[in-house]
Design a protein around this motif. Structure first.
Motif, PDB file in Angstrom:
ATOM      1  N   VAL A  90     -46.638  30.096  10.881  1.00 29.43           N
ATOM      2  CA  VAL A  90     -45.393  29.807  10.179  1.00 29.43           C
ATOM      3  C   VAL A  90     -45.687  28.801   9.081  1.00 29.43           C
ATOM      4  CG1 VAL A  90     -43.087  28.820  10.387  1.00 29.43           C
ATOM      5  CG2 VAL A  90     -44.002  30.218  12.229  1.00 29.43           C
ATOM      6  N   MET A  91     -45.242  29.111   7.859  1.00 32.79           N
ATOM      7  CA  MET A  91     -45.374  28.202   6.736  1.00 32.79           C
ATOM      8  C   MET A  91     -43.960  27.814   6.322  1.00 32.79           C
ATOM      9  SD  MET A  91     -48.108  30.476   4.635  1.00 32.79           S
ATOM     10  CE  MET A  91     -49.352  29.366   4.010  1.00 32.79           C
ATOM     11  N   THR A  92     -43.714  26.522   6.070  1.00 34.51           N
ATOM     12  CA  THR A  92     -42.381  26.077   5.686  1.00 34.51           C
ATOM     13  C   THR A  92     -42.452  25.292   4.384  1.00 34.51           C
ATOM     14  OG1 THR A  92     -42.584  24.071   7.002  1.00 34.51           O
ATOM     15  CG2 THR A  92     -41.565  25.980   8.069  1.00 34.51           C
ATOM     16  N   GLY A  93     -41.276  24.923   3.846  1.00 39.24           N
ATOM     17  CA  GLY A  93     -41.208  24.271   2.542  1.00 39.24           C
ATOM     18  C   GLY A  93     -41.086  25.335   1.479  1.00 39.24           C
ATOM     19  N   ALA A  94     -41.343  24.961   0.224  1.00 41.22           N
ATOM     20  CA  ALA A  94     -41.394  25.955  -0.852  1.00 41.22           C
ATOM     21  C   ALA A  94     -42.775  26.586  -0.815  1.00 41.22           C
ATOM     22  CB  ALA A  94     -41.136  25.290  -2.193  1.00 41.22           C
ATOM     23  N   ILE A  95     -42.836  27.895  -0.856  1.00 37.91           N
ATOM     24  CA  ILE A  95     -44.103  28.609  -0.733  1.00 37.91           C
ATOM     25  C   ILE A  95     -44.346  29.423  -1.991  1.00 37.91           C
ATOM     26  CG2 ILE A  95     -45.369  30.380   0.552  1.00 37.91           C
ATOM     27  CD1 ILE A  95     -43.703  29.538   3.019  1.00 37.91           C
ATOM     28  N   SER A  96     -45.548  29.282  -2.555  1.00 40.17           N
ATOM     29  CA  SER A  96     -45.923  30.076  -3.724  1.00 40.17           C
ATOM     30  C   SER A  96     -47.276  30.708  -3.473  1.00 40.17           C
ATOM     31  CB  SER A  96     -46.005  29.197  -4.971  1.00 40.17           C
ATOM     32  OG  SER A  96     -44.729  28.754  -5.337  1.00 40.17           O
ATOM     33  N   LEU A  97     -47.338  32.009  -3.675  1.00 34.01           N
ATOM     34  CA  LEU A  97     -48.603  32.741  -3.618  1.00 34.01           C
ATOM     35  C   LEU A  97     -48.909  33.108  -5.062  1.00 34.01           C
ATOM     36  CD1 LEU A  97     -50.607  33.765  -1.480  1.00 34.01           C
ATOM     37  CD2 LEU A  97     -49.381  35.927  -1.505  1.00 34.01           C
ATOM     38  N   THR A  98     -49.921  32.453  -5.627  1.00 31.09           N
ATOM     39  CA  THR A  98     -50.197  32.574  -7.054  1.00 31.09           C
ATOM     40  C   THR A  98     -51.023  33.814  -7.369  1.00 31.09           C
ATOM     41  OG1 THR A  98     -52.139  31.157  -6.813  1.00 31.09           O
ATOM     42  CG2 THR A  98     -50.073  30.080  -7.405  1.00 31.09           C
ATOM     43  N   ALA A  99     -51.134  34.113  -8.657  1.00 33.41           N
ATOM     44  CA  ALA A  99     -51.864  35.298  -9.130  1.00 33.41           C
ATOM     45  C   ALA A  99     -53.286  35.300  -8.599  1.00 33.41           C
ATOM     46  CB  ALA A  99     -51.874  35.330 -10.656  1.00 33.41           C
ATOM     47  N   ASN A 100     -53.770  36.496  -8.295  1.00 25.59           N
ATOM     48  CA  ASN A 100     -55.136  36.729  -7.827  1.00 25.59           C
ATOM     49  C   ASN A 100     -55.439  36.063  -6.487  1.00 25.59           C
ATOM     50  OD1 ASN A 100     -55.710  38.233 -10.192  1.00 25.59           O
ATOM     51  ND2 ASN A 100     -55.902  36.301 -11.285  1.00 25.59           N
ATOM     52  N   LEU A 141     -43.452  33.662   6.688  1.00 26.80           N
ATOM     53  CA  LEU A 141     -43.262  32.706   5.609  1.00 26.80           C
ATOM     54  C   LEU A 141     -41.800  32.288   5.678  1.00 26.80           C
ATOM     55  CD1 LEU A 141     -45.216  34.485   2.730  1.00 26.80           C
ATOM     56  CD2 LEU A 141     -46.055  32.810   4.376  1.00 26.80           C
ATOM     57  N   LEU A 142     -41.563  31.053   6.086  1.00 24.57           N
ATOM     58  CA  LEU A 142     -40.225  30.541   6.337  1.00 24.57           C
ATOM     59  C   LEU A 142     -39.976  29.399   5.364  1.00 24.57           C
ATOM     60  CD1 LEU A 142     -37.758  30.631   8.312  1.00 24.57           C
ATOM     61  CD2 LEU A 142     -38.994  28.984   9.725  1.00 24.57           C
ATOM     62  N   ALA A 143     -39.178  29.664   4.326  1.00 22.46           N
ATOM     63  CA  ALA A 143     -38.909  28.655   3.295  1.00 22.46           C
ATOM     64  C   ALA A 143     -37.670  29.064   2.525  1.00 22.46           C
ATOM     65  CB  ALA A 143     -40.102  28.534   2.353  1.00 22.46           C
ATOM     66  N   ASP A 144     -36.988  28.079   1.940  1.00 24.23           N
ATOM     67  CA  ASP A 144     -35.814  28.391   1.135  1.00 24.23           C
ATOM     68  C   ASP A 144     -36.193  28.903  -0.244  1.00 24.23           C
ATOM     69  OD1 ASP A 144     -34.025  27.842   3.159  1.00 24.23           O
ATOM     70  OD2 ASP A 144     -33.784  25.746   2.585  1.00 24.23           O
ATOM     71  N   THR A 145     -37.469  28.713  -0.629  1.00 27.94           N
ATOM     72  CA  THR A 145     -38.002  29.266  -1.875  1.00 27.94           C
ATOM     73  C   THR A 145     -39.343  29.912  -1.573  1.00 27.94           C
ATOM     74  OG1 THR A 145     -36.943  27.526  -3.176  1.00 27.94           O
ATOM     75  CG2 THR A 145     -38.728  28.752  -4.235  1.00 27.94           C
ATOM     76  N   ILE A 146     -39.463  31.212  -1.832  1.00 29.96           N
ATOM     77  CA  ILE A 146     -40.719  31.937  -1.644  1.00 29.96           C
ATOM     78  C   ILE A 146     -41.030  32.656  -2.950  1.00 29.96           C
ATOM     79  CG2 ILE A 146     -41.943  33.755  -0.378  1.00 29.96           C
ATOM     80  CD1 ILE A 146     -40.079  33.191   2.015  1.00 29.96           C
ATOM     81  N   ASN A 147     -42.150  32.295  -3.575  1.00 28.50           N
ATOM     82  CA  ASN A 147     -42.584  32.933  -4.814  1.00 28.50           C
ATOM     83  C   ASN A 147     -43.880  33.678  -4.550  1.00 28.50           C
ATOM     84  OD1 ASN A 147     -40.528  31.799  -6.589  1.00 28.50           O
ATOM     85  ND2 ASN A 147     -41.528  29.854  -6.164  1.00 28.50           N
ATOM     86  N   ILE A 148     -43.853  34.985  -4.707  1.00 34.64           N
ATOM     87  CA  ILE A 148     -45.048  35.808  -4.536  1.00 34.64           C
ATOM     88  C   ILE A 148     -45.343  36.448  -5.880  1.00 34.64           C
ATOM     89  CG2 ILE A 148     -46.083  37.768  -3.326  1.00 34.64           C
ATOM     90  CD1 ILE A 148     -44.135  37.160  -0.987  1.00 34.64           C
ATOM     91  N   SER A 205     -50.256  44.747  10.732  1.00 38.66           N
ATOM     92  CA  SER A 205     -49.573  43.478  10.938  1.00 38.66           C
ATOM     93  C   SER A 205     -48.142  43.518  10.431  1.00 38.66           C
ATOM     94  CB  SER A 205     -50.347  42.357  10.244  1.00 38.66           C
ATOM     95  OG  SER A 205     -50.484  42.633   8.867  1.00 38.66           O
ATOM     96  N   THR A 206     -47.412  42.464  10.748  1.00 39.82           N
ATOM     97  CA  THR A 206     -46.030  42.287  10.313  1.00 39.82           C
ATOM     98  C   THR A 206     -45.943  41.017   9.488  1.00 39.82           C
ATOM     99  OG1 THR A 206     -45.147  43.402  12.260  1.00 39.82           O
ATOM    100  CG2 THR A 206     -43.654  41.903  11.105  1.00 39.82           C
ATOM    101  N   VAL A 207     -45.306  41.115   8.339  1.00 43.20           N
ATOM    102  CA  VAL A 207     -45.021  39.951   7.504  1.00 43.20           C
ATOM    103  C   VAL A 207     -43.522  39.719   7.539  1.00 43.20           C
ATOM    104  CG1 VAL A 207     -44.985  39.039   5.147  1.00 43.20           C
ATOM    105  CG2 VAL A 207     -47.001  40.230   5.991  1.00 43.20           C
ATOM    106  N   THR A 208     -43.120  38.491   7.864  1.00 40.35           N
ATOM    107  CA  THR A 208     -41.714  38.116   7.875  1.00 40.35           C
ATOM    108  C   THR A 208     -41.464  37.114   6.764  1.00 40.35           C
ATOM    109  OG1 THR A 208     -41.591  38.439  10.276  1.00 40.35           O
ATOM    110  CG2 THR A 208     -39.847  37.117   9.261  1.00 40.35           C
ATOM    111  N   LEU A 209     -40.456  37.372   5.946  1.00 39.72           N
ATOM    112  CA  LEU A 209     -40.020  36.468   4.892  1.00 39.72           C
ATOM    113  C   LEU A 209     -38.595  36.059   5.224  1.00 39.72           C
ATOM    114  CD1 LEU A 209     -41.163  38.578   1.798  1.00 39.72           C
ATOM    115  CD2 LEU A 209     -42.471  36.806   2.987  1.00 39.72           C
ATOM    116  N   ALA A 210     -38.346  34.755   5.360  1.00 46.83           N
ATOM    117  CA  ALA A 210     -37.012  34.314   5.758  1.00 46.83           C
ATOM    118  C   ALA A 210     -36.750  32.909   5.232  1.00 46.83           C
ATOM    119  CB  ALA A 210     -36.883  34.328   7.284  1.00 46.83           C
ATOM    120  N   PRO A 211     -35.470  32.586   5.017  1.00 43.20           N
ATOM    121  CA  PRO A 211     -35.145  31.224   4.592  1.00 43.20           C
ATOM    122  C   PRO A 211     -35.256  30.240   5.743  1.00 43.20           C
ATOM    123  CG  PRO A 211     -33.136  32.495   4.895  1.00 43.20           C
ATOM    124  CD  PRO A 211     -34.287  33.436   5.115  1.00 43.20           C
TER     125      PRO A 211
END
Length: 170
Positions: free
Chosen positions: A1-11, A23-30, A41-47
């Motif tokens: 589980v990752m929390t806070g603002a999450i950003s997965l950058t280019a490349n 990925l548990l955050a109120d802001t998720i940037n992919i 696998s399963t990926v979960t994206l949630a606030p």
């Protein structure tokens, strides 16, 4: 589980293998030039905030104080199952035009949680016995269908009350 603002950058590649990730955050940037990959696998994206509204696909157009998951954030995910939302979410999830290449589960089953399908959801998941391509797990407060859900022969499962806006459904 990752929390806070999450950003997965280019490349950047997040390889899950057969492990599940949330990925548990109120802001998720992919970034669209990144990847989240896995075999089964399963990926979960949630606030992180259960009451936060979620906008998915074509509906994610800059609404303030919401979790925004535009198509460009969904396309890099190729893991087998994508879950948006988690048990107990009470906000409204609005899903605009979205293409899904993984099995998808939308969850807003906390008191008052609801779904609004405002654009066509297209699932390209291969058909097979018992395969659910698109699933909604709601609170009973209603899934509003104002657009089509199109699959390649997989099942659609809506565990919620349903309201159909027949003027937009074909």
């Amino acid at each position: 589980v990752m929390t806070g603002a999450i950003s997965l950058t280019a490349n950047t590649t997040l390889a899950t293998g057969t492990n599940n990730i949330m990925l548990l955050a109120d802001t998720i940037n992919i970034d669209p030039a990144s990847q989240i990959t896995g075999t089964t696998s399963t990926v979960t994206l949630a606030p992180a905030t259960a009451t936060r509204d979620i906008y998915v696909g074509g509906a994610a157009t800059g609404q303030l104080n919401t979790l925004q998951l535009p198509q460009s954030a969904i396309t890099p995910i190729t893991t087998g199952t994508l879950i948006i939302g988690i048990a107990g979410d009470t906000g409204t999830m609005t899903i605009g035009a979205t293409q899904l290449d993984d099995r998808a589960r939308f969850v807003a089953n906390g008191g008052g949680g609801k779904f609004v399908v405002s654009g066509t959801i297209t699932s390209t998941v291969a058909a097979g016995a018992g395969v659910i391509g698109v699933q909604f797990i709601g609170s009973g407060s209603t899934t509003v269908l104002s657009a089509d859900i199109v699959t390649s022969g997989t099942a659609i499962d809506i565990a919620d009350a349903v309201q159909v806006d027949g003027t937009n459904i074909t």
